[in-house]
Design a protein around this motif. Sequence first.
Motif, PDB file in Angstrom:
ATOM      1  N   PRO A  68      47.083  23.218  84.162  1.00  0.00           N
ATOM      2  CA  PRO A  68      48.340  22.478  84.008  1.00  0.00           C
ATOM      3  C   PRO A  68      49.531  23.327  84.445  1.00  0.00           C
ATOM      4  N   ASN A  69      50.539  22.656  84.969  1.00  0.00           N
ATOM      5  CA  ASN A  69      51.787  23.334  85.328  1.00  0.00           C
ATOM      6  C   ASN A  69      51.530  24.536  86.236  1.00  0.00           C
ATOM      7  N   ALA A  70      50.733  24.325  87.280  1.00  0.00           N
ATOM      8  CA  ALA A  70      50.364  25.434  88.162  1.00  0.00           C
ATOM      9  C   ALA A  70      51.545  25.956  88.964  1.00  0.00           C
ATOM     10  N   ILE A  71      52.541  25.105  89.216  1.00  0.00           N
ATOM     11  CA  ILE A  71      53.727  25.523  89.971  1.00  0.00           C
ATOM     12  C   ILE A  71      54.949  25.300  89.085  1.00  0.00           C
ATOM     13  N   LEU A  72      55.615  26.382  88.739  1.00  0.00           N
ATOM     14  CA  LEU A  72      56.835  26.261  87.946  1.00  0.00           C
ATOM     15  C   LEU A  72      57.968  25.737  88.820  1.00  0.00           C
ATOM     16  N   SER A  73      58.745  24.821  88.295  1.00  0.00           N
ATOM     17  CA  SER A  73      59.883  24.223  89.000  1.00  0.00           C
ATOM     18  C   SER A  73      59.448  23.599  90.327  1.00  0.00           C
ATOM     19  N   ALA A  74      58.299  22.895  90.298  1.00  0.00           N
ATOM     20  CA  ALA A  74      57.794  22.273  91.526  1.00  0.00           C
ATOM     21  C   ALA A  74      58.745  21.217  92.057  1.00  0.00           C
ATOM     22  N   GLU A  75      59.500  20.583  91.165  1.00  0.00           N
ATOM     23  CA  GLU A  75      60.419  19.534  91.599  1.00  0.00           C
ATOM     24  C   GLU A  75      61.654  20.093  92.313  1.00  0.00           C
ATOM     25  N   ASP A  76      61.902  21.396  92.173  1.00  0.00           N
ATOM     26  CA  ASP A  76      63.063  22.017  92.823  1.00  0.00           C
ATOM     27  C   ASP A  76      62.664  23.400  93.336  1.00  0.00           C
ATOM     28  N   PRO A  77      62.036  23.490  94.525  1.00  0.00           N
ATOM     29  CA  PRO A  77      61.584  24.781  95.049  1.00  0.00           C
ATOM     30  C   PRO A  77      62.722  25.757  95.356  1.00  0.00           C
ATOM     31  N   ASN A  78      63.957  25.268  95.411  1.00  0.00           N
ATOM     32  CA  ASN A  78      65.083  26.168  95.658  1.00  0.00           C
ATOM     33  C   ASN A  78      65.602  26.814  94.379  1.00  0.00           C
ATOM     34  N   SER A  79      65.047  26.404  93.255  1.00  0.00           N
ATOM     35  CA  SER A  79      65.464  26.955  91.969  1.00  0.00           C
ATOM     36  C   SER A  79      64.988  28.398  91.831  1.00  0.00           C
ATOM     37  N   GLU A  80      65.728  29.202  91.055  1.00  0.00           N
ATOM     38  CA  GLU A  80      65.323  30.577  90.814  1.00  0.00           C
ATOM     39  C   GLU A  80      64.039  30.649  89.998  1.00  0.00           C
ATOM     40  N   PHE A  81      63.655  29.537  89.363  1.00  0.00           N
ATOM     41  CA  PHE A  81      62.456  29.515  88.526  1.00  0.00           C
ATOM     42  C   PHE A  81      61.194  29.129  89.304  1.00  0.00           C
ATOM     43  N   PHE A  82      61.337  28.756  90.563  1.00  0.00           N
ATOM     44  CA  PHE A  82      60.172  28.320  91.347  1.00  0.00           C
ATOM     45  C   PHE A  82      59.164  29.464  91.460  1.00  0.00           C
ATOM     46  N   ASP A  83      57.905  29.178  91.094  1.00  0.00           N
ATOM     47  CA  ASP A  83      56.863  30.202  91.127  1.00  0.00           C
ATOM     48  C   ASP A  83      55.501  29.522  91.197  1.00  0.00           C
ATOM     49  N   ALA A  84      54.798  29.711  92.307  1.00  0.00           N
ATOM     50  CA  ALA A  84      53.450  29.146  92.485  1.00  0.00           C
ATOM     51  C   ALA A  84      52.385  30.228  92.457  1.00  0.00           C
ATOM     52  N   SER A  85      52.740  31.431  91.968  1.00  0.00           N
ATOM     53  CA  SER A  85      51.817  32.568  92.031  1.00  0.00           C
ATOM     54  C   SER A  85      51.055  32.816  90.736  1.00  0.00           C
ATOM     55  N   LEU A  86      51.401  32.123  89.650  1.00  0.00           N
ATOM     56  CA  LEU A  86      50.775  32.387  88.353  1.00  0.00           C
ATOM     57  C   LEU A  86      49.555  31.484  88.164  1.00  0.00           C
ATOM     58  N   VAL A  87      48.569  31.679  89.007  1.00  0.00           N
ATOM     59  CA  VAL A  87      47.382  30.822  89.032  1.00  0.00           C
ATOM     60  C   VAL A  87      46.232  31.510  88.303  1.00  0.00           C
ATOM     61  N   TRP A  88      45.653  30.839  87.309  1.00  0.00           N
ATOM     62  CA  TRP A  88      44.523  31.389  86.571  1.00  0.00           C
ATOM     63  C   TRP A  88      43.333  30.434  86.539  1.00  0.00           C
ATOM     64  N   GLY A  89      43.462  29.235  87.115  1.00  0.00           N
ATOM     65  CA  GLY A  89      42.367  28.272  87.131  1.00  0.00           C
ATOM     66  C   GLY A  89      42.435  27.382  88.349  1.00  0.00           C
ATOM     67  N   PRO A  90      41.509  26.433  88.470  1.00  0.00           N
ATOM     68  CA  PRO A  90      41.501  25.528  89.622  1.00  0.00           C
ATOM     69  C   PRO A  90      42.754  24.663  89.669  1.00  0.00           C
ATOM     70  N   VAL A  91      43.278  24.482  90.875  1.00  0.00           N
ATOM     71  CA  VAL A  91      44.425  23.595  91.092  1.00  0.00           C
ATOM     72  C   VAL A  91      43.933  22.205  91.477  1.00  0.00           C
ATOM     73  N   PHE A  92      42.906  22.171  92.307  1.00  0.00           N
ATOM     74  CA  PHE A  92      42.307  20.911  92.728  1.00  0.00           C
ATOM     75  C   PHE A  92      41.238  20.526  91.717  1.00  0.00           C
ATOM     76  N   GLY A  93      41.075  19.271  91.423  1.00  0.00           N
ATOM     77  CA  GLY A  93      40.061  18.799  90.481  1.00  0.00           C
ATOM     78  C   GLY A  93      38.673  18.848  91.090  1.00  0.00           C
ATOM     79  N   SER A  94      37.808  17.936  90.697  1.00  0.00           N
ATOM     80  CA  SER A  94      36.450  17.904  91.226  1.00  0.00           C
ATOM     81  C   SER A  94      36.469  17.604  92.720  1.00  0.00           C
TER      82      SER A  94
END
Length: 762
Positions: free
Chosen positions: A723-749
């Motif tokens: 869940p919530n794999a990309i922080l601030s996905a709705e606003d990639p220009n935000s200072e909070f945007f972060d897609a690097s904190l991945v610990w599990g699968p992003v794609f489902g089955s």
Amino acid sequence: MKTTIIKPLGLVLAFSFLFLSDSALAQKNYPKFVKGKVTTPCPSGDGGLDPLPGANVYWKGTQVGEMTDAFGFFKIRTDQATDTLVFSFVGYTTGYVLYEGQDYLEVTLAAGELIDAAEVVSDGGSTRMEMLDPRVAQTIDRRELTKAACCNLSESFETNASVDASFTDAVTGTRQIKMLGLDGKYVEMTKDNLPAIRGLATIFGLYNVPGPWVDQIHISKGVGSVTSGYESMTGQINVALKNPVNAERVYLNLYGNQGGRGEINFHSRHNVGRKWGTILMYHTMYNNREIDNNKDGFMDNPLKEHAVLRNQWMYAGDRGLEGQYTVTGVLSNIYGGQMSDLASDDTNVNNLWRSSIKSKQFQASAKTGYVFPGQSWKSFGSQFSGEYYEQNSNFGERTYRGVQRYFRGNVLYSSIIGNTNHKFTTGVSYIYDSYDEDLDSLNYVRTEQVPGAFFEYTWSNIERFTLVAGMRVDDNNLYGLFWTPRMHFRYSLTENTSIKMVGGRGYRTANVIMENMGQLASNRRWVFESQANLPGFGLRPEVAWNYGVNFLHRFRLAYRDATLSLDFYRTDFEDQVITDLENAREVRFYNLEGSSFSNSAQAEFSWSPIRRVDVRVAYRWLEVKADFKQGRVDLPLVSTHRAFTNIGYETKKNDKEAQWKFDATFQWIGDQRIPSTALNDEEFQLEERSDDYFLLNAQVTRVFSKSFEVYVGGENLLNFQQPNAILSAEDPNSEFFDASLVWGPVFGSMVYGGLRWMPWSE
């Protein structure tokens, strides 16, 4: 977004090559059978010869073969399609004899080339623990790789408990491997015993080795041999690719999955004259389908265009001279980011947050060896390899460009001291490694030139023990002398029980940007705590000691074969480049001040409870800690606990081939520490630790004949998604945007299917 399709020109060339006629050998009046005897030098070293029962005798490039009897004698039908007889036995050198019509042959094989030694621990086991080799712990063969329809090296360890594969971020779909709880950059990756996946290609280079090309993967935990170099710290993975001797004459693999990914893998081998053989290999991957199953506005899997073309030639001379000469070319384009349907009247696709990774690679290598006639224990060899790698990337507004030029030369001489129980290998090497990298407006340049020398001594009694002790000295023009001592030891308590120990030191220079490419999929500020007197990133080389012990026991349980493996390894860093993510606004790099270590304990049990059923169960515990600026912490995104089960079943064989094959892998991955996000606004803060989760992969294969089979399967069948794999996905220009904190699968089955076609294998 405009993309450039990689046209499969190589495939056209491959199929054209397929229909070239093999050079025909002149028909000769040879006898109907060849008889002979295979022997080996007596362990006493007095010059006598003992018979070698159970040795393999076969015609090179064919499946026509026999085994020697209890007295070392053999009888094999002549085959005028080839003129070279091959003699092999686990733990012994492989011999080649040019056949010229003799009625009787006497061949002597010397003990000691343990890299090929293996003990099969189950009926037809495709993964085996090595009983004799003090360095190699486990071997995965081509049959194991078909259990998960793996499509590149980063996906080849799904049925293996020792190596992890995890995503670097939630945008690029890039996977990296881990061993002993540490990133794959600390593992020495070699291809046909030559350095292959390193430098700028440490992560993306895994995609350039298609799974269907692989013959075997040898996994060694702990430091490697000094003959391979000084970079191994946590392990060595050698990928042995199919070659003109052992590859299928023609092979075609087609693959597709529900995510829109399609692949073609093809190779064809040919004999060219009496002494030469060649193989042409082609791989292409294409994905043009945008999918957003987790509804965060970003593609779950990136779009890809990828092509690899490889050609290898092998030479087997008449008097001990052999050679392997290879060229490989790679083109790759990867596009990720926001979905195109997010574009509106006020925006267009070019204004969305997008990532683009374009790379090209060219490799060439030459290996030449000479075995002295009548002295199979005495040889001379040379290894030369070169590589050009270039990558141009964009992550939103951030840009990266990197170029690496690499050359390595290695010259080796092997002989004995008194008798074959005491052997040595010595030689010299030279490395040229040049980097030119741009990150936004910053430029990082360095050129390393490293001459070196090494000596490795092997004391062996095949039945009881083997000791391998080596030392190498390398003079790095930028960082000074590297002293690399290493030791490997194997002792057999009984015929079915062995203990292995390993210890040694390793060095490496960090390629900070490419090894942390996933951090570019965020708006973190990059900070280098550099030392002005050091080149490149201004950071000292990484230095680590590794120690380990392995206990391997083979036994019978309920009258069926079983194996138990227990091991413990510790890695201690003298110096390390720390990647500090504890400030959510930045990623900071600095040299270690204090302690950094990894402890890894693993238990693995293999058993064939009933005929045609193989079961592997494993549990691994990790403790990975380092002293950061703010104190000692658990290394982030590392699971302390992992449990693993793999079950394979084959129906009753028909005409020597299984009709159905069923394989399933079930894993439990424990919770992981997440880097601190306390500085973020509350809605963009994450828990301190992740959830634990389960993964289930399964595949069914229908074998219609020796030359044709079809498979279907599924990955992540329990449909777990982080869940919530990309922080601030709705606003990639935000200072909070972060897609690097991945610990599990992003794609489902993910469901996939494909076929394998091997004509002329009947």
